[in-house]
Structures are given as C-alpha cells and as structure tokens.
Design an enzyme around this catalytic site. Structure first.
Site, PDB file in Angstrom:
ATOM      1  N   LYS A   1       0.837  -1.209   0.000  1.00 27.05           N
ATOM      2  CA  LYS A   1       0.000   0.000   0.000  1.00 27.05           C
ATOM      3  C   LYS A   1       0.868   1.255   0.000  1.00 27.05           C
ATOM      4  O   LYS A   1       0.521   2.250  -0.637  1.00 27.05           O
ATOM      5  CB  LYS A   1      -0.932   0.011   1.217  1.00 27.05           C
ATOM      6  CG  LYS A   1      -2.075  -0.970   1.108  1.00 27.05           C
ATOM      7  CD  LYS A   1      -3.083  -0.721   2.222  1.00 27.05           C
ATOM      8  CE  LYS A   1      -4.126  -1.812   2.302  1.00 27.05           C
ATOM      9  NZ  LYS A   1      -5.045  -1.662   3.422  1.00 27.05           N
TER      10      LYS A   1
ATOM     11  N   LYS B   1      -4.911 -10.389  -6.764  1.00 30.41           N
ATOM     12  CA  LYS B   1      -6.050 -10.519  -5.855  1.00 30.41           C
ATOM     13  C   LYS B   1      -7.192  -9.583  -6.266  1.00 30.41           C
ATOM     14  O   LYS B   1      -6.930  -8.451  -6.670  1.00 30.41           O
ATOM     15  CB  LYS B   1      -5.528 -10.114  -4.459  1.00 30.41           C
ATOM     16  CG  LYS B   1      -6.313 -10.583  -3.304  1.00 30.41           C
ATOM     17  CD  LYS B   1      -5.661 -10.098  -2.019  1.00 30.41           C
ATOM     18  CE  LYS B   1      -5.749  -8.604  -1.879  1.00 30.41           C
ATOM     19  NZ  LYS B   1      -5.405  -8.056  -0.569  1.00 30.41           N
TER      20      LYS B   1
ATOM     21  N   LYS C   1     -10.528  -3.972  -3.536  1.00 34.03           N
ATOM     22  CA  LYS C   1     -11.333  -2.744  -3.569  1.00 34.03           C
ATOM     23  C   LYS C   1     -10.538  -1.600  -4.184  1.00 34.03           C
ATOM     24  O   LYS C   1     -11.105  -0.654  -4.702  1.00 34.03           O
ATOM     25  CB  LYS C   1     -11.700  -2.318  -2.144  1.00 34.03           C
ATOM     26  CG  LYS C   1     -12.699  -3.201  -1.454  1.00 34.03           C
ATOM     27  CD  LYS C   1     -12.960  -2.660  -0.044  1.00 34.03           C
ATOM     28  CE  LYS C   1     -13.467  -3.735   0.876  1.00 34.03           C
ATOM     29  NZ  LYS C   1     -13.188  -3.518   2.274  1.00 34.03           N
TER      30      LYS C   1
HETATM   31  P1  TYM Z   1     -10.582  -5.694   4.250  1.00 31.81           P
HETATM   32  O1  TYM Z   1     -11.783  -4.838   4.270  1.00 31.81           O
HETATM   33  O2  TYM Z   1      -9.463  -5.312   3.347  1.00 31.81           O
HETATM   34  O3  TYM Z   1     -10.970  -7.193   3.918  1.00 31.81           O
HETATM   35  C1  TYM Z   1     -12.022  -7.812   4.606  1.00 31.81           C
HETATM   36  C2  TYM Z   1     -11.924  -9.317   4.526  1.00 31.81           C
HETATM   37  O4  TYM Z   1     -11.970  -9.759   3.166  1.00 31.81           O
HETATM   38  C3  TYM Z   1     -10.875 -10.629   2.912  1.00 31.81           C
HETATM   39  N1  TYM Z   1     -10.474 -10.453   1.507  1.00 31.81           N
HETATM   40  C4  TYM Z   1     -10.380 -11.445   0.617  1.00 31.81           C
HETATM   41  N2  TYM Z   1     -10.575 -12.779   0.735  1.00 31.81           N
HETATM   42  C5  TYM Z   1     -10.414 -13.528  -0.362  1.00 31.81           C
HETATM   43  N3  TYM Z   1     -10.049 -13.021  -1.587  1.00 31.81           N
HETATM   44  C6  TYM Z   1      -9.835 -11.701  -1.740  1.00 31.81           C
HETATM   45  N4  TYM Z   1      -9.501 -11.211  -2.931  1.00 31.81           N
HETATM   46  C7  TYM Z   1      -9.997 -10.843  -0.610  1.00 31.81           C
HETATM   47  N5  TYM Z   1      -9.866  -9.509  -0.414  1.00 31.81           N
HETATM   48  C8  TYM Z   1     -10.163  -9.285   0.889  1.00 31.81           C
HETATM   49  C9  TYM Z   1      -9.790 -10.188   3.895  1.00 31.81           C
HETATM   50  O5  TYM Z   1      -8.853 -11.213   4.115  1.00 31.81           O
HETATM   51  C10 TYM Z   1     -10.612  -9.863   5.118  1.00 31.81           C
HETATM   52  O6  TYM Z   1     -10.896 -11.031   5.852  1.00 31.81           O
HETATM   53  N6  TYM Z   1      -7.481  -5.954   7.949  1.00 31.81           N
HETATM   54  C11 TYM Z   1      -8.798  -6.489   7.694  1.00 31.81           C
HETATM   55  C12 TYM Z   1      -9.868  -5.792   8.480  1.00 31.81           C
HETATM   56  C13 TYM Z   1      -9.742  -5.960   9.960  1.00 31.81           C
HETATM   57  C14 TYM Z   1      -9.895  -7.167  10.698  1.00 31.81           C
HETATM   58  C15 TYM Z   1      -9.714  -6.816  12.061  1.00 31.81           C
HETATM   59  C16 TYM Z   1     -10.126  -8.483  10.322  1.00 31.81           C
HETATM   60  C17 TYM Z   1      -9.500  -4.981  10.884  1.00 31.81           C
HETATM   61  N7  TYM Z   1      -9.488  -5.479  12.153  1.00 31.81           N
HETATM   62  C18 TYM Z   1      -9.791  -7.777  13.065  1.00 31.81           C
HETATM   63  C19 TYM Z   1     -10.199  -9.442  11.342  1.00 31.81           C
HETATM   64  C20 TYM Z   1     -10.028  -9.089  12.689  1.00 31.81           C
HETATM   65  C21 TYM Z   1      -9.062  -6.420   6.188  1.00 31.81           C
HETATM   66  O7  TYM Z   1      -8.335  -6.992   5.458  1.00 31.81           O
HETATM   67  O8  TYM Z   1     -10.111  -5.729   5.754  1.00 31.81           O
END
Ligand code: TYM
Length: 336
Positions: free
Chosen positions: A113, A199, A202
């Site tokens: 990022k 991947k 968003k």
């Molecule tokens: P975020 O919003 O980027 O992603 C949310 C969840 O979606 C999963 N994910 C995917 N899984 C499969 N294929 C993909 N292409 C893909 N893109 C995203 C991510 O692995 C995630 O599970 N850092 C976290 C948010 C967070 C969180 C936490 C998660 C903040 N605090 C505490 C668990 C526990 C995240 O990646 O958000």
C-alpha cells in the site's frame, strides 16, 4: 460449556466484493452458530489511506447492513462500529509501545500500500496491524475468520500478545488470549477477473476486476463477459498455467454451492462460450437475495441504528474489561 469467541471485520471502503464475501463474510455466517461472535465495521482502519469524509458514515452503514443481508444472525452475533468503542484506540496505543517498529516495517500489505501511495503514507498505515491486533485481543477472540491476505497480520497479533504475556503476565495468568486464524481453503484468495494472478481488490482502479455484492445483473453480466480467459479447450481446476480458469471455476463452485468434483465433471468439456453465461446466471441468483435483504434493511434506518447501538454497548463491556486488565498488568494507576 461456554462458546468460543469469534471476532472479525471489514473496512467500510467502497463496496463489498466477492473476495470479501467468499473469503470472509460467508464463512462468518456458516460458523456463527457454534461461536459467540463480534463483527465490527472497521472504520478506523478505513482512514489509514486518504478517504472521503463525506462518504465514510454512509459506507459504514452500508457495510453493517450488508453483514445483516449476508445472514449474520443477531441471536449469536453482535455487529458494531469500531470507532464507537473507544477501547480500540486506547489499546492500540498501549500495544504500540510494546511493538517493535521493525515488526511493522516487514508487513507485506504495508509495503504494497505504501508503494502505491508514494510520498503520502500516514503513520496510521504503518500502525494498521496494531489496531487490528487491538480489535482482536480486546475480545479474547479464539478464532479470527479472514481471507489469506490477513495471515501475516494474524501472526503479528499473536506475536504482540505473546510479548505482552511474557513481559507483564504471570505464568498461569496470561494477560491476553492468543487467537488462531481461521482461513478456509476455498475462497481464501479470490483473484481479479482481469488478471488471475492478482487478488480481487477494492483498490483496483478498474471496476472490471471485481464483482461487488450490490452490482446489478447488467453489471455482473458485463464484467463476466469481459473477464480474462485462456485459449485452452475444456475447463479444469488446479492448473498453475491457468490461473483465470481456476479462479472462475472456484467462483462458480462457491456461488452454486456445488462440490469441487461436481463442478470439475460438469465443466470439463465446456468452452468459455458456455461457461460464462452459466457463471453469470449463478452469480446473479446468488446475489439477488442478499441485495433484496440489503434494500429492506436500508429502508429501515431505525432498525439498523438500534442494531449498532446494542452491538456497541455489548462490545464496550467486553472491551473495557480487557483494557482494564492490560492497564493493570502494565502498572497504570487505576481510575480514582
Ligand atoms: P478488508 O476490508 O481489506 O478485507 C475484509 C476481509 O476480506 C478478505 N479479503 C479477501 N478474501 C479472499 N479473496 C480476496 N480477494 C480478498 N480480499 C479481501 C480479507 O482477508 C478480510 O478477511 N485488515 C482487515 C480488516 C480488519 C480485521 C480486524 C479483520 C480490521 N481489524 C480484526 C479481522 C479481525 C481487512 O483486510 O479488511
């Protein structure tokens, strides 16, 4: 026997795509009855990259409504907004002071990022995984269901908890619970529709790479029609030379609810001309009930507000108890 605790979250940045759904939320829904669950909308994480202040509140509500629309059941789960529970920020500070800087500089997501942003990298982006550790550790979570890209952040969370326990805990009385990641094999890494080696994300500037949960049927049709394929005849899983084929078959498998074997047999002699309409119809049919439910929830704002109010109050109780335990272990003077 008391149930084990689950915590997870998604950032309210724009739309929820199939990667988020299949990698995370679908799994939350499937396992929720076995656990005591806390699902947060991680709005504090959403401002670690430049964000649109006018859209943040609406995106947060949208995400909470999508949790419900995807099937989160309030009988066993709490939904809340991260910034509504102050303990997240406070524990982050305490953990910051215990976490070595070089642990954060090693994080792959930070490096990726930061590279994208050039000069405009905030301290918050570097600190993102510590805030995530605070989210998890505050709830004494046993399991954290996430996609594969979060594995390194989960390892860091464990390392931080172990460090606190080693430095400030007693042998039989650890300060923090060590959580385990829960990463399901299928759907753990959904790839972009325009490049099967990247991947689904968003932050991809092109909308064509992802299917959003709220995409209307026309948009889904267009995206699948334009998605990248290959010239090989017949469709098969697990061919490392055919990342797009593997990804699209996996999407079909997960959205149709069929087994991998069923899909492999059904599609082995198909060409893309036949498979793409099949995937399109399956995706539209899988998302339609979620979209309908989402609309119902958004039309009842009072209900959504009350879900988040109750969720925050329950989260606050659990989080404050952990925060007090950590502050006590670190030697702070208790509130007078
Ligand atoms: P975020 O919003 O980027 O992603 C949310 C969840 O979606 C999963 N994910 C995917 N899984 C499969 N294929 C993909 N292409 C893909 N893109 C995203 C991510 O692995 C995630 O599970 N850092 C976290 C948010 C967070 C969180 C936490 C998660 C903040 N605090 C505490 C668990 C526990 C995240 O990646 O958000």
């Amino acid at each position: 026997m008391t149930k084990q605790r689950v915590l997870s979250g998604v950032q309210p940045t724009g739309n929820l795509h199939l990667g988020n759904y299949l990698g995370a939320i679908r799994n939350w829904v499937e396992i929720q009855q076995e656990y005591d669950n806390f699902f947060c909308v991680v709005d504090l994480h959403a401002i670690t990259v430049p964000h649109d202040a006018k859209a943040l509140a609406d995106n947060t509500l949208t995400m909470a409504a999508l949790y419900l629309a995807c099937g989160i059941d309030l009988e066993c789960s709490n939904i809340f907004v991260q910034s509504h529970v102050k303990a997240h920020s406070e524990l982050t500070w305490l953990l910051n002071c215990i976490t070595p800087l070089n642990w954060l500089e090693r994080m792959i997501q930070f490096k990726e990022k930061a590279l994208k942003q050039g000069e405009n990298v905030s301290v918050g982006l570097l600190d993102y995984p510590v805030l995530m550790a605070a989210d998890i550790l505050l709830y004494d979570a046993d399991k954290v269901p996430v996609g594969e890209d979060q594995k390194q952040h989960l390892e860091l969370t464990r390392d931080i908890a172990i460090r606190i326990n080693d430095k400030f805990g007693k042998k039989k009385e650890p300060v923090l619970k060590i959580p385990d990641p829960l990463i399901r094999k299928e759907g753990a890494r959904v790839m972009s529709l325009t490049d099967g080696t990247k991947k689904m994300s968003k932050s991809d500037p092109s909308e064509l790479g992802r299917i959003n949960l709220l995409d209307p049927p026309d948009a889904i049709k267009k995206k699948i029609k334009k998605c990248k394929t290959d010239p090989v005849k017949g469709l098969a899983f697990d061919d490392s030379e055919r990342p797009e084929c593997n990804n699209l078959l996996t999407l079909y498998q997960l959205l149709s609810g069929k087994t991998k074997e069923e899909v492999a047999t059904e599609c082995q002699d198909m060409g893309w001309g036949k498979f793409k309409p099949l995937l399109t119809d399956t995706a539209i049919a899988a998302l339609e009930p979620i979209q309908n439910k989402y609309q119902e929830i958004m039309d009842n704002r009072d209900y959504l507000d009350s879900v988040l109010r109750v969720g925050a109050a329950k989260a606050d109780d659990v989080a404050n108890a952990t925060l007090a335990r950590v502050k006590n272990a670190l030697g702070f003077l208790p509130n007078l």
